[in-house]
Design a protein around this motif. Structure first.
Motif, PDB file in Angstrom:
ATOM      1  N   LEU A 283      -1.362  22.186   3.478  1.00 20.00           N
ATOM      2  CA  LEU A 283      -1.902  21.840   4.805  1.00 20.00           C
ATOM      3  C   LEU A 283      -1.409  22.838   5.852  1.00 20.00           C
ATOM      4  O   LEU A 283      -2.178  23.271   6.712  1.00 20.00           O
ATOM      5  CB  LEU A 283      -1.485  20.411   5.186  1.00 20.00           C
ATOM      6  N   HIS A 284      -0.126  23.202   5.785  1.00 23.02           N
ATOM      7  CA  HIS A 284       0.438  24.110   6.784  1.00 23.02           C
ATOM      8  C   HIS A 284      -0.315  25.436   6.801  1.00 23.02           C
ATOM      9  O   HIS A 284      -0.638  25.967   7.873  1.00 23.02           O
ATOM     10  CB  HIS A 284       1.930  24.338   6.504  1.00 23.02           C
TER      11      HIS A 284
ATOM     12  N   LEU B 119       0.844  -1.208   0.000  1.00 22.95           N
ATOM     13  CA  LEU B 119       0.000   0.000   0.000  1.00 22.95           C
ATOM     14  C   LEU B 119       0.876   1.254   0.000  1.00 22.95           C
ATOM     15  O   LEU B 119       1.796   1.366   0.814  1.00 22.95           O
ATOM     16  CB  LEU B 119      -0.879  -0.029   1.257  1.00 22.95           C
ATOM     17  N   ALA B 120       0.579   2.198  -0.901  1.00 29.55           N
ATOM     18  CA  ALA B 120       1.331   3.467  -0.896  1.00 29.55           C
ATOM     19  C   ALA B 120       0.645   4.432   0.072  1.00 29.55           C
ATOM     20  O   ALA B 120      -0.583   4.440   0.159  1.00 29.55           O
ATOM     21  CB  ALA B 120       1.322   4.050  -2.306  1.00 29.55           C
ATOM     22  N   PRO B 121       1.421   5.221   0.821  1.00 33.85           N
ATOM     23  CA  PRO B 121       0.783   6.134   1.787  1.00 33.85           C
ATOM     24  C   PRO B 121      -0.001   7.239   1.094  1.00 33.85           C
ATOM     25  O   PRO B 121       0.377   7.694   0.011  1.00 33.85           O
ATOM     26  CB  PRO B 121       1.972   6.702   2.577  1.00 33.85           C
ATOM     27  N   ALA B 122      -1.116   7.634   1.741  1.00 28.31           N
ATOM     28  CA  ALA B 122      -1.952   8.710   1.188  1.00 28.31           C
ATOM     29  C   ALA B 122      -1.481  10.043   1.755  1.00 28.31           C
ATOM     30  O   ALA B 122      -1.113  10.124   2.925  1.00 28.31           O
ATOM     31  CB  ALA B 122      -3.400   8.470   1.570  1.00 28.31           C
ATOM     32  N   SER B 123      -1.498  11.074   0.929  1.00 32.64           N
ATOM     33  CA  SER B 123      -1.083  12.410   1.386  1.00 32.64           C
ATOM     34  C   SER B 123      -2.292  13.335   1.446  1.00 32.64           C
ATOM     35  O   SER B 123      -3.221  13.195   0.652  1.00 32.64           O
ATOM     36  CB  SER B 123      -0.060  12.999   0.421  1.00 32.64           C
ATOM     37  N   PRO B 124      -2.255  14.304   2.358  1.00 34.72           N
ATOM     38  CA  PRO B 124      -3.387  15.256   2.422  1.00 34.72           C
ATOM     39  C   PRO B 124      -3.343  16.216   1.241  1.00 34.72           C
ATOM     40  O   PRO B 124      -2.359  16.244   0.494  1.00 34.72           O
ATOM     41  CB  PRO B 124      -3.134  16.001   3.740  1.00 34.72           C
TER      42      PRO B 124
ATOM     43  N   ARG C 228      -6.971  30.129  28.082  1.00 31.78           N
ATOM     44  CA  ARG C 228      -5.522  30.341  28.116  1.00 31.78           C
ATOM     45  C   ARG C 228      -5.144  31.057  29.421  1.00 31.78           C
ATOM     46  O   ARG C 228      -4.171  30.717  30.068  1.00 31.78           O
ATOM     47  CB  ARG C 228      -5.137  31.181  26.888  1.00 31.78           C
TER      48      ARG C 228
ATOM     49  N   TYR D 193     -11.036  30.820  23.834  1.00 30.73           N
ATOM     50  CA  TYR D 193      -9.621  30.426  23.875  1.00 30.73           C
ATOM     51  C   TYR D 193      -8.839  31.356  24.805  1.00 30.73           C
ATOM     52  O   TYR D 193      -8.019  30.910  25.606  1.00 30.73           O
ATOM     53  CB  TYR D 193      -9.034  30.474  22.461  1.00 30.73           C
TER      54      TYR D 193
ATOM     55  N   ARG E 139      -3.412  25.996   5.980  1.00 31.10           N
ATOM     56  CA  ARG E 139      -4.741  25.810   6.591  1.00 31.10           C
ATOM     57  C   ARG E 139      -4.625  25.662   8.105  1.00 31.10           C
ATOM     58  O   ARG E 139      -5.467  26.158   8.849  1.00 31.10           O
ATOM     59  CB  ARG E 139      -5.423  24.580   5.982  1.00 31.10           C
ATOM     60  N   ILE E 140      -3.569  24.999   8.565  1.00 31.49           N
ATOM     61  CA  ILE E 140      -3.383  24.836  10.012  1.00 31.49           C
ATOM     62  C   ILE E 140      -3.121  26.194  10.669  1.00 31.49           C
ATOM     63  O   ILE E 140      -3.714  26.510  11.706  1.00 31.49           O
ATOM     64  CB  ILE E 140      -2.213  23.866  10.310  1.00 31.49           C
TER      65      ILE E 140
ATOM     66  N   GLN F 140      -7.170  31.149  18.165  1.00 32.12           N
ATOM     67  CA  GLN F 140      -6.507  31.982  19.172  1.00 32.12           C
ATOM     68  C   GLN F 140      -7.210  33.311  19.376  1.00 32.12           C
ATOM     69  O   GLN F 140      -7.028  33.936  20.419  1.00 32.12           O
ATOM     70  CB  GLN F 140      -5.050  32.218  18.767  1.00 32.12           C
TER      71      GLN F 140
ATOM     72  N   ARG G 157      -6.293  28.174  10.876  1.00 35.86           N
ATOM     73  CA  ARG G 157      -7.168  27.656  11.927  1.00 35.86           C
ATOM     74  C   ARG G 157      -6.648  28.045  13.314  1.00 35.86           C
ATOM     75  O   ARG G 157      -7.427  28.393  14.205  1.00 35.86           O
ATOM     76  CB  ARG G 157      -7.230  26.121  11.792  1.00 35.86           C
ATOM     77  N   LEU G 158      -5.333  28.017  13.452  1.00 35.93           N
ATOM     78  CA  LEU G 158      -4.709  28.385  14.728  1.00 35.93           C
ATOM     79  C   LEU G 158      -5.021  29.847  15.059  1.00 35.93           C
ATOM     80  O   LEU G 158      -5.405  30.178  16.192  1.00 35.93           O
ATOM     81  CB  LEU G 158      -3.196  28.167  14.613  1.00 35.93           C
TER      82      LEU G 158
END
Lengths: 111, 182
Positions: free
Chosen positions: A28-29, A19-24, A49, A45, A31-32, A40, A35-36
């Motif tokens: 992605l960075h 099985l080959a690994p799936a990538s997003p 905090r 939050y 979007r992260i 915040q 979201r952060l």
């Protein structure tokens, strides 16, 4: 037939071999980070905090313990009747009005 | 550098480990959109808690632990939602869909194995959480027994036992799916 079925189940169980690994999806960075920043800036939050700071958490816990201790201390003290309570007790005894219910017959009304 | 909250180090970590996190989550959730969402959550947790990482285990082991925990939390939440939707449907108020997600085929499966893999993932979805975790780490992520044991905080023999039981359960489920033979 039975052997054929068993072989086919083995084939199914082995279908993930190699099985080959799936990538997003890309970026992605980005979007992260978005979201952060969104999380915040939310009021929940900021409050959480602030509450999770060690000084605030320890201070609030100590305050809570002190309040509990104070309540326990107040409850455990023997109650001393106040002047008003003493006067009321004296009046109750003097006029013999210590019956608790309006329906309770008075001593001279008893059959 | 990562512990000091360095943005570039965090970007590097995301780029280096995104496939590992996403592939594990996808194997467990079998739903690309949910897997993407949980992958983001994993990296947010990493960003928040990197200072607590004491270096006692490898960074990848620590990351796998956060990944597995987040995926299991999501699965539990999904089951709770499904139960709630079922109860609401009894009262005639069904806003949430009761159906399972459509059949999942992992994008990394070889073309000639797609149908078999689809049947296998259907059976994997029915495994208990600990067997599903061990099976995903070993078969989908390709971790050794020792690595899977480190991630799950258990021994190699426990992992062997979990995988053995998982394989028996998968066989049973597949046999029951095709009572008249395949």
């Amino acid at each position: 037939m039975q052997q054929n079925t068993s072989q086919q189940i083995d084939d199914i169980l082995d279908s993930l071999n190699g099985l080959a690994p799936a990538s997003p999806a890309p970026f992605l960075h980005t979007r992260i980070v978005a979201r952060l920043q969104r999380e915040q800036s939310s009021p929940g939050y900021i409050v959480l905090r602030w509450l999770s700071r060690p000084a605030v958490a320890i201070g609030l816990s100590a305050l809570l313990l002190l309040m509990n201790g104070y309540v326990l201390f107040i409850d455990s003290r023997p109650s001393v009747p106040t002047a008003l309570e003493e006067n009321s007790m004296a009046m109750v005894q003097e006029y013999d009005i210590n019956f608790t219910s309006a329906y309770e017959p008075l001593a001279d009304e008893a059959p | 550098m990562l512990k000091e909250g360095d943005g570039r180090a965090f970007r590097q970590l995301v780029e280096d480990r995104q496939t590992m996190v996403y592939n594990t989550v996808l194997g467990m959730l079998q739903q690309p959109e949910d897997a993407e969402d949980v992958t983001q959550e994993v990296f947010l947790k990493v960003y928040e808690s990197i200072r607590q990482f004491r270096g006692e285990s490898a960074l990848s082991t620590w990351l796998y632990r956060i990944t597995v925990t987040s995926a299991l939390e999501f699965l539990r939440k999904r089951r709770r939602k499904k139960r709630f939707a079922f109860v609401m449907s009894l009262f005639g108020d069904a806003n949430e869909p009761l159906t399972d997600p459509p059949d999942f085929v992992h994008p990394g499966v070889k073309l000639d194995q797609r149908e078999n893999a689809r049947l296998l993932f259907q059976a994997v979805a029915q495994l208990p959480d600990n067997q599903k975790t061990a099976y995903t780490l070993h078969k989908v992520e390709g971790l050794s027994y020792q690595e899977a044991a480190d991630v799950m905080g258990t021994t190699v023999s426990a992992i062997e036992s979990l995988l053995h039981r998982a394989r028996l359960n998968l066989r049973k489920t597949l046999e029951n799916s095709f009572p008249d033979g395949l």
